[in-house]
Write a protein that holds these residues in place. Structure first.
Motif, PDB file in Angstrom:
ATOM      1  N   ALA A 162     -44.635  77.604 -23.647  1.00 18.81           N
ATOM      2  CA  ALA A 162     -45.212  77.504 -22.320  1.00 18.81           C
ATOM      3  C   ALA A 162     -46.443  78.400 -22.119  1.00 18.81           C
ATOM      4  N   LEU A 163     -46.779  79.323 -22.902  1.00 16.55           N
ATOM      5  CA  LEU A 163     -48.022  79.975 -22.815  1.00 16.55           C
ATOM      6  C   LEU A 163     -49.041  79.129 -23.443  1.00 16.55           C
ATOM      7  N   THR A 164     -48.566  78.415 -24.667  1.00 15.08           N
ATOM      8  CA  THR A 164     -49.579  77.613 -25.114  1.00 15.08           C
ATOM      9  C   THR A 164     -50.017  76.396 -24.231  1.00 15.08           C
ATOM     10  N   ALA A 165     -49.015  75.986 -23.586  1.00 16.39           N
ATOM     11  CA  ALA A 165     -49.152  74.923 -22.584  1.00 16.39           C
ATOM     12  C   ALA A 165     -50.401  75.410 -21.604  1.00 16.39           C
ATOM     13  N   MET A 186     -51.543  81.827 -14.483  1.00 15.41           N
ATOM     14  CA  MET A 186     -51.060  81.579 -15.858  1.00 15.41           C
ATOM     15  C   MET A 186     -52.141  81.269 -16.665  1.00 15.41           C
ATOM     16  N   ARG A 187     -53.056  80.172 -16.333  1.00 17.75           N
ATOM     17  CA  ARG A 187     -53.946  79.933 -17.196  1.00 17.75           C
ATOM     18  C   ARG A 187     -54.952  80.823 -17.433  1.00 17.75           C
ATOM     19  N   ALA A 188     -55.298  81.836 -16.602  1.00 19.24           N
ATOM     20  CA  ALA A 188     -56.382  82.833 -16.927  1.00 19.24           C
ATOM     21  C   ALA A 188     -55.823  83.859 -17.640  1.00 19.24           C
ATOM     22  N   ILE A 189     -54.469  84.066 -17.433  1.00 19.24           N
ATOM     23  CA  ILE A 189     -53.929  85.152 -18.576  1.00 19.24           C
ATOM     24  C   ILE A 189     -53.727  84.582 -19.733  1.00 19.24           C
ATOM     25  N   ALA A 190     -53.424  83.526 -19.944  1.00 22.89           N
ATOM     26  CA  ALA A 190     -52.894  82.851 -21.180  1.00 22.89           C
ATOM     27  C   ALA A 190     -54.394  82.509 -21.928  1.00 22.89           C
ATOM     28  N   ASP A 191     -55.360  82.310 -21.345  1.00 21.99           N
ATOM     29  CA  ASP A 191     -56.704  82.200 -21.914  1.00 21.99           C
ATOM     30  C   ASP A 191     -57.353  83.541 -22.652  1.00 21.99           C
ATOM     31  N   THR A 192     -56.571  84.495 -22.075  1.00 13.96           N
ATOM     32  CA  THR A 192     -57.078  85.924 -22.757  1.00 13.96           C
ATOM     33  C   THR A 192     -56.295  86.273 -24.013  1.00 13.96           C
ATOM     34  N   LEU A 193     -54.988  85.429 -24.311  1.00 12.08           N
ATOM     35  CA  LEU A 193     -54.235  85.805 -25.415  1.00 12.08           C
ATOM     36  C   LEU A 193     -54.819  85.074 -26.747  1.00 12.08           C
ATOM     37  N   ALA A 194     -54.784  85.654 -27.795  1.00  7.50           N
ATOM     38  CA  ALA A 194     -54.645  85.123 -29.063  1.00  7.50           C
ATOM     39  C   ALA A 194     -53.709  84.379 -29.462  1.00  7.50           C
ATOM     40  N   PRO A 195     -53.398  83.624 -30.598  1.00  5.33           N
ATOM     41  CA  PRO A 195     -52.212  82.939 -30.624  1.00  5.33           C
ATOM     42  C   PRO A 195     -51.365  84.328 -31.356  1.00  5.33           C
ATOM     43  N   GLN A 196     -51.442  85.231 -32.056  1.00  7.19           N
ATOM     44  CA  GLN A 196     -50.722  86.432 -32.516  1.00  7.19           C
ATOM     45  C   GLN A 196     -50.370  87.236 -31.195  1.00  7.19           C
ATOM     46  N   ASP A 197     -51.081  87.241 -30.186  1.00  8.93           N
ATOM     47  CA  ASP A 197     -50.574  88.002 -28.839  1.00  8.93           C
ATOM     48  C   ASP A 197     -49.600  87.054 -28.356  1.00  8.93           C
ATOM     49  N   ILE A 198     -49.516  85.588 -28.358  1.00  7.38           N
ATOM     50  CA  ILE A 198     -48.501  84.852 -27.673  1.00  7.38           C
ATOM     51  C   ILE A 198     -47.179  84.954 -28.404  1.00  7.38           C
ATOM     52  N   VAL A 199     -47.147  84.962 -29.876  1.00 11.91           N
ATOM     53  CA  VAL A 199     -45.915  85.155 -30.660  1.00 11.91           C
ATOM     54  C   VAL A 199     -45.127  86.513 -30.240  1.00 11.91           C
ATOM     55  N   ASP A 200     -46.041  87.644 -30.211  1.00 12.18           N
ATOM     56  CA  ASP A 200     -45.777  88.854 -30.006  1.00 12.18           C
ATOM     57  C   ASP A 200     -45.035  89.204 -28.695  1.00 12.18           C
ATOM     58  N   LEU A 201     -45.644  88.501 -27.633  1.00 13.19           N
ATOM     59  CA  LEU A 201     -45.061  88.591 -26.361  1.00 13.19           C
ATOM     60  C   LEU A 201     -43.789  87.698 -26.480  1.00 13.19           C
ATOM     61  N   ALA A 202     -43.780  86.823 -26.979  1.00 11.27           N
ATOM     62  CA  ALA A 202     -42.411  85.770 -26.836  1.00 11.27           C
ATOM     63  C   ALA A 202     -41.432  86.626 -27.455  1.00 11.27           C
ATOM     64  N   ALA A 203     -41.652  87.148 -28.898  1.00  6.33           N
ATOM     65  CA  ALA A 203     -40.758  87.991 -29.518  1.00  6.33           C
ATOM     66  C   ALA A 203     -40.140  89.233 -28.513  1.00  6.33           C
ATOM     67  N   TYR A 204     -40.907  89.742 -27.923  1.00  8.67           N
ATOM     68  CA  TYR A 204     -40.779  90.983 -27.032  1.00  8.67           C
ATOM     69  C   TYR A 204     -39.698  90.413 -26.017  1.00  8.67           C
ATOM     70  N   TYR A 205     -40.367  89.409 -25.367  1.00  4.69           N
ATOM     71  CA  TYR A 205     -39.460  89.324 -23.921  1.00  4.69           C
ATOM     72  C   TYR A 205     -38.057  88.579 -24.438  1.00  4.69           C
ATOM     73  N   SER A 206     -38.034  87.923 -25.486  1.00  4.24           N
ATOM     74  CA  SER A 206     -36.764  87.148 -25.816  1.00  4.24           C
ATOM     75  C   SER A 206     -35.649  88.013 -26.123  1.00  4.24           C
ATOM     76  N   GLN A 207     -35.975  89.458 -26.594  1.00  6.16           N
ATOM     77  CA  GLN A 207     -34.776  90.378 -26.824  1.00  6.16           C
ATOM     78  C   GLN A 207     -34.670  91.298 -25.752  1.00  6.16           C
ATOM     79  N   LEU A 208     -35.699  91.264 -24.780  1.00  9.19           N
ATOM     80  CA  LEU A 208     -35.561  92.199 -23.638  1.00  9.19           C
ATOM     81  C   LEU A 208     -34.233  92.147 -22.682  1.00  9.19           C
ATOM     82  N   GLY A 209     -33.750  93.113 -22.745  1.00  8.82           N
ATOM     83  CA  GLY A 209     -32.403  93.235 -21.709  1.00  8.82           C
ATOM     84  C   GLY A 209     -31.281  92.463 -22.354  1.00  8.82           C
ATOM     85  N   LEU A 210     -31.258  91.867 -23.488  1.00  7.55           N
ATOM     86  CA  LEU A 210     -30.329  91.413 -24.380  1.00  7.55           C
ATOM     87  C   LEU A 210     -29.439  92.501 -25.085  1.00  7.55           C
TER      88      LEU A 210
END
Length: 227
Positions: free
Chosen positions: A72-75, A86-110
């Protein structure tokens, strides 16, 4: 015309390259927790409602699959999804930022064993059942799972329990893939969404939102607890 085609080709190559980079990186949830400043203002508030370009609750992303969040963030970063914020925010993210955020939110609250029992799923009405299975070969459940919480592919989102107004807006966006602010360009979802009327998409979104699912919002105040 040649200049335009060259620009479009370069853009497409850049998007593919970005996606490939993200897929080869490993996300770190701990690192991701330090990069959420731009996320929690919307996704860390239960029921937070966006007002532009359409009014709807921002989606619950805690517990969503990491691969889907990356997709989604890549899109957004590549322009396939047009939402301005969301486009403006995603534009500030490097590929590593994207996968780190994804890892964090995927386990958050589970928590282990926390997945909702499929037996709790509300049986669809005959109208909804017909909409879901309108085209048996391409039924919604083929990708999103029978309970809309067990996708068949990591790039497919968990939808069960998501806010109905967000689901509705997202589905409509696939019908307006060329819209400069709300469109979403995705061949599979575009083909699916365009088979339904706007009214039918609203019915589907309403039903899916009633199903038990993993996605949730973890309030910002709880993100900073030490326990």
């Amino acid at each position: 015309m040649n200049k335009l085609l060259t620009t479009m080709f370069a853009f497409a190559v850049a998007c593919v390259t970005l996606s490939a980079q993200s897929q080869t990186l490993t996300g770190n949830a701990k690192d991701g927790s330090k990069k959420i400043a731009m996320c929690v203002g919307c996704h860390g508030i239960v029921g937070y409602q966006a007002s532009f370009p359409e009014i709807h609750k921002v989606p619950m992303i805690a517990g969503q699959s990491a691969t889907y969040i990356v997709s989604a963030l890549t899109a957004y970063k590549g322009g396939d999804r047009k939402h301005p914020t969301m486009r403006a925010i995603a534009d500030t993210l490097a590929p590593q930022d994207i996968v780190d955020l994804a890892a964090y939110y995927s386990q958050l609250g589970l928590k282990e064993g926390d997945a909702p029992p499929a037996a709790l799923a509300k049986a669809p009405s005959k109208e909804v059942e017909a909409l879901i299975a309108r085209d048996a070969a391409n039924a919604c459940t083929k990708c999103h799972g029978a309970n809309f919480n067990t996708p068949n592919d990591g790039t497919v989102p968990k939808l069960a329990g998501q806010y109905p107004d967000y689901l509705f807006v997202a589905l409509k966006a696939y019908k307006a893939d060329n819209h400069p602010m709300v469109g979403r360009a995705n061949a599979i979802m575009g083909g699916q969404a365009k088979r339904y009327s706007v009214a039918e998409l609203k019915v589907l979104a309403s039903y899916i939102s009633t199903l038990p699912g993993d996605v949730k919002t973890v309030p910002e105040s709880l993100l900073h607890r030490s326990d």
